[in-house]
Design an enzyme around this catalytic site. Structure first.
Site, PDB file in Angstrom:
ATOM      1  N   ASN A   7       1.104  -1.475  -0.264  1.00  0.00           N
ATOM      2  CA  ASN A   7       0.143   0.030  -0.164  1.00  0.00           C
ATOM      3  C   ASN A   7       0.800   1.519  -0.038  1.00  0.00           C
ATOM      4  OD1 ASN A   7      -1.706   2.064   0.964  1.00  0.00           O
ATOM      5  ND2 ASN A   7      -2.550   0.970   2.084  1.00  0.00           N
ATOM      6  N   ARG A  88      -2.310  -2.022  -3.958  1.00  0.00           N
ATOM      7  CA  ARG A  88      -3.837  -1.538  -3.232  1.00  0.00           C
ATOM      8  C   ARG A  88      -3.692   0.499  -4.532  1.00  0.00           C
ATOM      9  NH1 ARG A  88      -5.027   2.756   1.355  1.00  0.00           N
ATOM     10  NH2 ARG A  88      -7.571   2.909   0.915  1.00  0.00           N
ATOM     11  N   HIS A 177     -12.677   2.584   0.411  1.00  0.00           N
ATOM     12  CA  HIS A 177     -12.936   1.265   1.014  1.00  0.00           C
ATOM     13  C   HIS A 177     -13.410  -0.056   0.811  1.00  0.00           C
ATOM     14  CE1 HIS A 177     -13.646   4.507   4.520  1.00  0.00           C
ATOM     15  NE2 HIS A 177     -12.014   4.142   4.536  1.00  0.00           N
ATOM     16  N   ARG A 236     -12.726  15.310   7.803  1.00  0.00           N
ATOM     17  CA  ARG A 236     -13.418  15.330   5.981  1.00  0.00           C
ATOM     18  C   ARG A 236     -15.391  15.407   7.161  1.00  0.00           C
ATOM     19  NH1 ARG A 236     -11.649   9.976   4.578  1.00  0.00           N
ATOM     20  NH2 ARG A 236      -9.793  10.016   3.576  1.00  0.00           N
ATOM     21  N   GLU A 379      -8.002  -5.494   4.795  1.00  0.00           N
ATOM     22  CA  GLU A 379      -7.233  -5.391   3.825  1.00  0.00           C
ATOM     23  C   GLU A 379      -6.637  -6.319   2.859  1.00  0.00           C
ATOM     24  OE1 GLU A 379      -8.873  -0.739   3.152  1.00  0.00           O
ATOM     25  OE2 GLU A 379      -7.846  -1.028   4.777  1.00  0.00           O
TER      26      GLU A 379
END
Ligand code: AMP
Length: 392
Positions: A7, A88, A177, A236, A379
């Site tokens: 990643n 990823r 996600h 956010r 993940e």
């Protein structure tokens, strides 16, 4: 067979190496501050964590250290033991509905989507190119955060703006996600012992999103063109009236880029509380009587409940609700307040069972109409599984 899950961020590189198909983690680590001063990396092997300060001018150098560590720690004796490297990638646009092997054309398409993920996609490309140079014999694959959401019907991904924005500028809901939502949905189906299920998966961490998953496929998700939609997040704003943006740009005389920065980095838990983007600090603030921490917690909980209610209706029922990621896996108070807000659906929290942190388990009583579960996400293992499946 050894497979590496990677990643790459703009200044970081996380990795995990697996023995597949056993899914045994052999070594993991993270390179930080790549291209910045005071760079370093940490690795975990045999339950031990090691930190090294090294000059990391770019991702290629990080990969070279990674290879050195693999060899020194006898994780591999020869580099060609590494059969696959899965990367990823945040944004796959409408091009990719599943993971694929890296080709020139795939790289071109990911680059074309840079405008939609200006920080993340270029970083992933840098990671792929570095891996190709340093470990050339491995099959390289890409696993997209958006791919799982490609099964959404049109009415759930088109925005009510001029249609040409979609056809000419690719403006639509993509979600994010996806790898995590897919992982926990698959695991939930395993626990339920069937595939024909209606699930609501809540990935609530620093970034947060909810998905409606029917028969293992995504029907709807809360993130949008970018990850700044849907739930309130660490920094956010999530869903807001779009006019707030233009109104405040005029009031403050700021550029689109400055506004983007405020909405992504200075809003959410941080923006309202003025304390922190971290839920642990918000919870500590609440205990000290900080009213804005309590306010933003209420807003956060409200928004999650709203999405669960929406997806319950959209799916025409629900077989299970899953909580995952940092807050979903570990914040007992947040889960309690969300589940308490769902009483009207006949959902009842099991106070004692809800005490779990970071482990799998059911947190509702047996008479609850819909069971709620905590399922820690993974993940990295999804990336390794997809990569294994793509190796010829
Ligand atoms: P993630 O982005 O998945 O790493 O999740 C990060 C979020 O999880 C942050 O808001 C953390 O405050 C939150 N978190 C992690 N551990 C806990 C905990 N024990 N209690 C409450 N929140 C937690």
């Amino acid at each position: 067979m050894k497979i590496l899950s990677v990643n790459a961020g703009s200044s970081s590189l996380k990795f995990q190496m697996y023995e597949m198909p056993e899914e045994k983690v052999l070594i993991s680590g993270v390179f930080e501050r790549i291209g910045i001063h005071e760079s370093f990396y940490t690795i975990k092997i045999n339950g031990e964590a090691i930190r090294k300060e090294k000059d990391l001018p770019n991702h290629k150098v990080a990969f070279q250290y990674l290879v050195e560590e693999l060899e020194e720690n006898h994780v591999v004796e020869r580099l060609d033991e590494i059969k696959g490297i899965g990367h990823r990638v945040v944004q796959g646009g409408s091009y990719f509905d599943k993971s694929v092997v890296v080709t020139e054309d795939v790289i071109k398409k990911i680059e074309e989507l840079n405008v939609l993920a200006p920080l993340h996609n270029p970083a992933a490309i840098t990671g792929i190119k570095a891996a190709q140079e340093v470990i050339p014999n491995a099959v390289q694959t890409v696993v997209f955060d958006t791919a799982f959401h490609q099964t959404m019907p049109e009415e759930n991904y088109i925005y009510a703006v001029p249609y040409e924005w979609y056809t000419d500028y690719k403006v639509r809901r993509y979600g994010a996600h996806g790898t995590s939502h897919m992982y926990v949905a698959n695991r939930m189906n395993q626990i339920l012992g069937r595939e024909d299920t209606k699930l609501i998966t809540c990935h609530i961490g620093n970034g947060a999103s909810v998905s409606a998953v029917v028969n293992g496929k995504c029907l709807d998700t809360s993130m949008g063109l970018t990850p700044n939609a849907g739930l309130i997040m660490g920094s956010r704003c999530g869903d807001i009236d779009a006019t707030v943006v233009t109104y405040m740009m005029n009031q403050l005389g700021i550029s689109a880029q400055e506004m983007d920065n405020i909405l992504n980095k200075k809003s959410g838990l941080l923006g309202v509380s003025n304390v922190s983007s971290d839920m642990r600090d918000i919870d500590a603030g609440i205990l000290e009587g900080n009213e804005r921490c309590e306010l933003v917690k209420k807003m956060f909980i409200r928004r999650v409940i709203d999405y669960i209610a929406k997806y319950y209706v959209e799916m025409g029922g629900c077989d299970a609700i899953v909580f995952t990621a940092g807050i979903g896996e570990k914040s007992v108070t947040t889960r309690r307040r969300i589940v308490d807000g769902l009483k009207i659906l006949g959902i009842n929290l099991d106070e004692k069972a809800n005490g779990i942190r970071g482990v799998e388990g059911k947190i509702t009583t047996d008479d609850s109409k819909i069971p709620c579960y905590v399922i820690p996400t993974d993940e990295e293992v999804m990336i390794a599984r997809d990569t294994l499946a793509l190796i010829p």
